[in-house]
Each structure stands twice: as structure tokens, then as C-alpha cells.
Design an enzyme around this catalytic site. Structure first.
Site, mmCIF file in Angstrom:
data_model
loop_
_atom_site.group_PDB
_atom_site.id
_atom_site.type_symbol
_atom_site.label_atom_id
_atom_site.label_comp_id
_atom_site.label_asym_id
_atom_site.label_seq_id
_atom_site.Cartn_x
_atom_site.Cartn_y
_atom_site.Cartn_z
ATOM 1 N N LYS A 49 0.856 -1.191 0.000
ATOM 2 C CA LYS A 49 0.000 0.000 0.000
ATOM 3 C C LYS A 49 0.891 1.239 0.000
ATOM 4 C CE LYS A 49 -3.712 0.246 2.577
ATOM 5 N NZ LYS A 49 -4.444 0.220 3.868
HETATM 6 C C1 E4P Z 1 -7.656 0.959 4.490
HETATM 7 O O1 E4P Z 1 -6.825 0.125 4.454
HETATM 8 C C2 E4P Z 1 -7.594 2.239 5.204
HETATM 9 O O2 E4P Z 1 -6.293 2.502 5.595
HETATM 10 C C3 E4P Z 1 -8.540 2.240 6.353
HETATM 11 O O3 E4P Z 1 -9.764 1.646 5.970
HETATM 12 C C4 E4P Z 1 -8.762 3.627 6.925
HETATM 13 O O4 E4P Z 1 -9.793 3.543 7.874
HETATM 14 P P1 E4P Z 1 -10.110 4.711 8.942
HETATM 15 O O5 E4P Z 1 -10.597 5.888 8.182
HETATM 16 O O6 E4P Z 1 -11.157 4.110 9.820
HETATM 17 O O7 E4P Z 1 -8.823 4.983 9.658
#
Ligand code: E4P
Length: 224
Positions: A86
Site C-alpha cells: 500500500k
Molecule cells: C484501508 O486500508 C484504510 O487505511 C482504512 O480503511 C482507513 O480507515 P479509517 O478511516 O477508519 O482509519
């Protein structure tokens, strides 16, 4: 629709991997840091639970393209299996995404908030783009609408990139993204539970049990 787990909690992953049709796990530095454990221990345990065939998306901590590529190579080597790095959308991230094509490492471009960001990430070669639905909703920007537009554009230009909608807080957000034809979502166990829960289902099941017991008592089909 692909369902992925958005957590590094080992017990949560073990549980959902057993009871739900999940295709893998996503993490980010915030999710990992919540566990207060050694990084390699966490990712190894996750890989052991989900096995080599399920997707595992792990975020880089590097900022420069060359360093991102080095870290991605190390992550892929040590985590193995169906792995995606990522990378938050930015110039260095786009450069790294283009470089990683030569190494055969899939990229999930994350921290996406607009269709324009998603389209450029897809053109750079990202396998997935991850728009943050609830964070968009929190600034009254309609996260599901953004997901719908990204999905439409990726399909329109026939790009080899899928939407991995993220940052969900309600089952309704997931439902709206699914209706928009979004390819995949990453969710917590709480959201998965909400997606299958319905009081009408509970009533239906209670009626089945009561009617059966009235005639057959506690005898099951296996005992006939
Ligand atoms: C996905 O991998 C994102 O990093 C994650 O869903 C972010 O979620 P949040 O907005 O609850 O931190």
C-alpha cells in the site's frame, strides 16, 4: 464483490477468516501500531492464518520512490503469498508504483479522496485504489458517490485496476458502494456482522425452531 478485513487484530482475523468469505487483510501504520507488537511478528501471524492464497495489503513507511521499492521488495520477500504494497498517493508514490511493475509487486494506492487521484494511480499501474468513504462523509463529501465515480471511470477507460473502498463505519456505506458496482471493500468484523444481521431473520429462525419443536421435540434430522 471482494470482502477484505481491515484489521491487524489476530483474534478478529482468525474469527472472520473462519466464518466469513473474506479474501484477505489490509493494514496501515495506524492499524498495525494499535497492536503494540513487533511488526514482523504481526504480519507473519496474519499470513499464517489467512494462508498464501489470500491477499495481504501492507503499507510502506518510506517516502522516497527508491526506498518504497526497497521496502516493498523486502515485505514481499518476507511476507510472501498474494502480497500488495500500500502506497499513499503522491508523486514519489506514483514513481514507485511505475517502478514496482518491473518487480512484479502489486500496488494498492491508498489515501484516495478524489476520482482524479484514483485515475492517475490506475494509469501509473496500481492494481487497487483505496478511497476513504467515511473520512469523505465526515467532510460532507459523499464517500459512496466518490466511490461510484471512481468505479465508473475505471470501467469507462477499461483500466486494469480495481476499487478497494475503505474507511467504513456503517453497513449502509458498504451497501451503497456495492450498489455502485465497487469491486472490493475492506471492513472490520463489526461491519461484517452488521451486514448479515437483520431482526426479521431472527424472527424467521425462531419460528422455524418453534414449529419444528412443537411436532418433533428436540429430535434433529440426523436422528430420524
Ligand atoms: C484501508 O486500508 C484504510 O487505511 C482504512 O480503511 C482507513 O480507515 P479509517 O478511516 O477508519 O482509519
Amino acid at each position: 464483490m471482494i470482502y477484505i478485513l481491515d484489521t491487524a487484530d489476530i483474534e478478529e482475523i482468525r474469527y472472520c477468516n473462519e466464518f466469513y468469505p473474506v479474501s484477505g487483510v489490509t493494514t496501515n501504520p495506524t492499524i498495525i501500531s494499535r497492536e503494540h507488537e513487533d511488526f514482523w511478528k504481526i504480519v507473519k501471524e496474519i499470513r499464517d492464518i489467512i494462508g498464501p492464497d489470500k491477499m495481504f495489503h501492507v503499507q510502506t513507511t518510506q517516502k522516497k520512490a527508491e526506498d518504497i521499492v526497497e521496502e516493498a521488495k523486502l515485505l514481499k520477500e518476507r511476507i510472501g503469498g498474494e502480497f500488495y504494497v500500500k502506497i499513499p498517493i503522491c508523486e514519489e508514490g506514483l514513481k514507485a508504483t511505475m517502478m514496482l511493475k518491473n518487480w512484479g509487486i502489486g500496488v494498492t494506492m491508498t489515501a484516495i479522496f478524489t476520482p482524479a487521484q484514483a485515475l492517475i494511480a490506475a494509469k501509473a499501474g496500481a492494481s487497487f485504489v483505496a478511497p476513504y468513504v467515511n473520512r469523505l462523509d465526515n467532510i460532507i463529501a459523499d464517500g459512496c458517490e466518490v466511490v461510484a465515480e471512481i468505479t465508473k471511470q475505471l470501467n469507462l477507460y477499461n483500466l486494469d485496476c480495481r476499487v478497494l473502498a475503505a474507511s467504513f463505519k456503517t453497513a449502509e456505506q458498504v451497501h451503497k458502494c456495492a450498489s455502485a458496482g465497487c469491486h472490493s471493500v475492506t471492513v472490520t468484523s463489526g461491519i461484517l456482522k452488521s451486514l448479515i444481521s437483520n431482526p426479521m431473520t431472527d424472527v424467521a429462525v425462531a419460528t422455524f425452531e418453534k414449529d419444528w419443536e412443537t411436532v418433533y421435540g428436540d429430535k434433529t434430522i440426523l436422528e430420524f
